[in-house]
Design a protein around this motif. Structure first.
Motif, PDB file in Angstrom:
ATOM      1  N   ARG B 213       0.860  -1.180   0.000  1.00 13.78           N
ATOM      2  CA  ARG B 213       0.000   0.000   0.000  1.00 13.78           C
ATOM      3  C   ARG B 213       0.894   1.227   0.000  1.00 13.78           C
ATOM      4  N   VAL B 214       0.655   2.111  -0.949  1.00  8.19           N
ATOM      5  CA  VAL B 214       1.500   3.295  -1.083  1.00  8.19           C
ATOM      6  C   VAL B 214       0.611   4.526  -1.008  1.00  8.19           C
ATOM      7  N   SER B 215       0.943   5.465  -0.129  1.00  6.05           N
ATOM      8  CA  SER B 215       0.151   6.691  -0.036  1.00  6.05           C
ATOM      9  C   SER B 215       1.069   7.908  -0.057  1.00  6.05           C
ATOM     10  N   GLY B 216       0.496   9.043  -0.436  1.00  7.98           N
ATOM     11  CA  GLY B 216       1.284  10.271  -0.516  1.00  7.98           C
ATOM     12  C   GLY B 216       1.703  10.542  -1.955  1.00  7.98           C
ATOM     13  N   GLU B 217       2.996  10.793  -2.131  1.00  8.11           N
ATOM     14  CA  GLU B 217       3.516  11.116  -3.463  1.00  8.11           C
ATOM     15  C   GLU B 217       4.735  10.255  -3.752  1.00  8.11           C
ATOM     16  N   ASN B 243      -2.099  -1.282  -3.723  1.00  9.23           N
ATOM     17  CA  ASN B 243      -3.139  -0.340  -3.301  1.00  9.23           C
ATOM     18  C   ASN B 243      -2.578   1.088  -3.347  1.00  9.23           C
ATOM     19  N   LEU B 244      -2.983   1.821  -4.384  1.00  6.18           N
ATOM     20  CA  LEU B 244      -2.514   3.201  -4.556  1.00  6.18           C
ATOM     21  C   LEU B 244      -3.679   4.181  -4.362  1.00  6.18           C
ATOM     22  N   ALA B 245      -4.729   3.739  -3.669  1.00  4.71           N
ATOM     23  CA  ALA B 245      -5.937   4.565  -3.555  1.00  4.71           C
ATOM     24  C   ALA B 245      -5.651   5.918  -2.903  1.00  4.71           C
ATOM     25  N   LYS B 246      -4.651   5.980  -2.030  1.00  6.34           N
ATOM     26  CA  LYS B 246      -4.327   7.241  -1.356  1.00  6.34           C
ATOM     27  C   LYS B 246      -3.057   7.864  -1.931  1.00  6.34           C
ATOM     28  N   THR B 272      -2.870  -6.452  -9.474  1.00 14.99           N
ATOM     29  CA  THR B 272      -4.068  -5.615  -9.434  1.00 14.99           C
ATOM     30  C   THR B 272      -3.717  -4.278  -8.793  1.00 14.99           C
ATOM     31  N   VAL B 273      -3.984  -3.202  -9.519  1.00 17.18           N
ATOM     32  CA  VAL B 273      -3.701  -1.867  -9.005  1.00 17.18           C
ATOM     33  C   VAL B 273      -5.020  -1.153  -8.747  1.00 17.18           C
ATOM     34  N   VAL B 274      -5.171  -0.605  -7.556  1.00 14.15           N
ATOM     35  CA  VAL B 274      -6.316   0.241  -7.242  1.00 14.15           C
ATOM     36  C   VAL B 274      -5.770   1.661  -7.093  1.00 14.15           C
ATOM     37  N   ARG B 295      -3.984  -5.325 -13.982  1.00 12.08           N
ATOM     38  CA  ARG B 295      -5.395  -4.924 -13.910  1.00 12.08           C
ATOM     39  C   ARG B 295      -5.464  -3.631 -13.117  1.00 12.08           C
ATOM     40  N   ILE B 296      -6.162  -2.656 -13.687  1.00 14.59           N
ATOM     41  CA  ILE B 296      -6.244  -1.349 -13.012  1.00 14.59           C
ATOM     42  C   ILE B 296      -7.690  -1.031 -12.679  1.00 14.59           C
ATOM     43  N   ARG B 297      -7.930  -0.714 -11.418  1.00  9.40           N
ATOM     44  CA  ARG B 297      -9.270  -0.301 -10.991  1.00  9.40           C
ATOM     45  C   ARG B 297      -9.174   1.122 -10.452  1.00  9.40           C
TER      46      ARG B 297
END
Lengths: 167, 303
Positions: B213-217, B243-246, B272-274, B295-297
């Protein structure tokens, strides 16, 4: 996000050619209008290196978002400005200067560096890198996102100018 | 907004000895102190999933959500009652039930937990897992001053009965003294594996579904650690969930690193990338569209 204090300190006092630094941003013959008419407005003039790319992105976002463009376009301008700057950091001597200019329905982003530049600047980033490629995606991405990207090089360094029609 | 503040000093101490949720074993009464709700749900989901797949009974006391809502969130993270799970094997209950009547009475809750242990045994379960969202204890509750004594007694009960447990404390809800004293009476601390954590960027291992899970920049300056996290996710699981949702920003180089990983996976494995729309745009342009394994969502996200 707020612009870095002093980010625009250099605005209006930049080098020869007036506020826009002589950049041909208007597109077409109108871009050569005399300086005494309502013309290019410099929004930002900021030097950067590897350690100041995050504040550079914040400053570009802050200034671009004041132009009343969509959030998506602000993100695109930040992305392209960053990719040109990142290119200067990694391949253009480690640092450079970014100017953001609004002119006649266009936003221009000019990045200059003092690096060796490209053997064939006009061709740089024109081919989509293979999925397994190690590098070379930045300029390709900038060309995909901006309405136009022009790259030129001389003995001093490389100048890349990206333009966006304000939407 | 996720809290990206620099962790306090005692947090660093705790993390130095924290274990991963998938390494917990029977008798462990673990403490999870979290600042990111995603991190908590991920760890609870992995804890429940591993318990169910081992055939154990899994009892989750929930405070932040109603049981039905927690069930949905666990399902979203791949915690499924499969064909081989038994009715009631995953049991979600409101933690507020501990406060019924005259506030928090530790002896009543200990009786309830003992009852759950006996029931799981009599129903033939080989083990019991208990997850407890302790958010209720941050409210002005009668009897909450017995919390540390209670947790100490629970440690003994669970060690004797070989119960595996994770108590969850929100660092923003509890003061540092309470956190330090409750953490101390658990048998261990559990935490997400952190690859990178600074005010701009956070890269964590995601346990359920497995990935990162990666968040920020994210930009090229963090490329090495991003590649390392991806490589570990590829080693640990067949499919990799990114998980790149954030994630507010990604550059072409980092997107390229992700594309490279997907492009070189053996046939049949999937990444799978979100992500938000901007990130999806960057991935698309750096040739993600040519890669069947990717797969990108797209999810909505704030700027």
């Amino acid at each position: 996000m707020s612009p870095e204090p002093g980010a625009t300190a250099a605005a209006g006092s930049s080098g020869p050619g007036g506020a826009a630094g002589g950049l041909p941003l208007g597109g077409g013959p109108d871009g050569d209008r005399p300086d005494d008419l309502a013309g290019p407005v410099e929004l930002l003039d900021q030097r950067f290196d590897r350690d100041s790319l995050v504040p550079l992105r914040n400053a570009v976002a802050a200034h671009a978002s004041r132009l009343g463009v969509t959030t998506e376009q602000v993100e695109h301008i930040v992305l392209v400005a960053y990719e040109l700057a990142s290119n200067a950091v990694r391949h253009g001597g480690g640092h450079g200067r970014l100017r953001l200019i609004a002119d006649d329905g266009m936003i221009g982003c000019a990045v200059t560096d003092e690096g060796g530049g490209f053997r064939d600047p006009e061709q740089a980033g024109l081919l989509r890198p293979e999925p397994t490629a190690i590098s070379g995606r930045g300029l390709w991405l900038a060309r995909c996102i901006a309405d136009s990207v022009e790259i030129s090089a001389d003995e001093v360094g490389t100048t890349a100018v990206a333009r966006f029609a304000i939407r | 907004m996720a809290d990206l503040q620099t962790p306090g000093y005692w947090r660093a101490e705790e993390l130095a000895t924290a274990t991963s949720v998938d390494l917990l074993s029977p008798g462990d009464h673990a403490c999870l102190t979290f600042s990111d709700e995603e991190e908590r749900l991920d760890i609870v989901a992995a804890f429940a999933r591993d318990g169910l797949s081992a055939g154990h009974r899994v009892l989750c006391y929930t405070s932040a959500y109603q049981p039905a809502e927690l069930h949905g969130r666990l399902s979203d993270r791949g915690v499924l009652a499969g064909d081989d799970t038994r009715p009631g094997q995953l049991d979600l209950r409101p933690a507020q039930a501990w406060l019924a009547g005259a506030g928090f009475r530790p002896s009543a809750v200990l009786d309830e937990l003992s009852g759950a242990i006996d029931l799981a045994r009599s129903e033939g379960y080989p083990g019991l897992r208990v997850a407890a969202d302790m958010g209720w204890a941050a409210d002005p509750v009668v009897g909450v001053e017995h919390l540390v004594t209670f947790e100490k007694q629970v440690s003994q009960l669970f060690a004797d009965a070989r119960v595996t447990a994770v108590c969850q404390y929100d660092r923003q809800q509890f003061d540092a003294v309470t956190l330090a004293s409750t953490t101390a009476v658990h048998s261990c601390a559990v935490a997400a594996t952190v690859y990178h954590d600074d005010p701009v960027l956070r890269i964590l291992r995601q346990h359920s579904p497995g990935g990162i899970r990666v968040s920020g920049e994210l930009d090229f300056t963090a490329m090495d650690v991003f590649r390392e996290a991806l490589a570990e996710a590829v080693r640990l699981g067949e499919h990799v969930h990114v998980n790149l949702a954030k994630l507010r920003f990604i550059d072409a180089a980092s997107a390229g690193a992700l594309v490279q990983v997907a492009a070189t996976l053996p046939v049949g494995r999937v990444v799978t990338v979100v992500c938000r729309r901007l990130v999806a745009t960057v991935l698309k342009h750096v040739s993600a569209g040519q890669i069947p394994a990717l797969r990108i969502r797209v999810v909505p996200g704030e700027s």
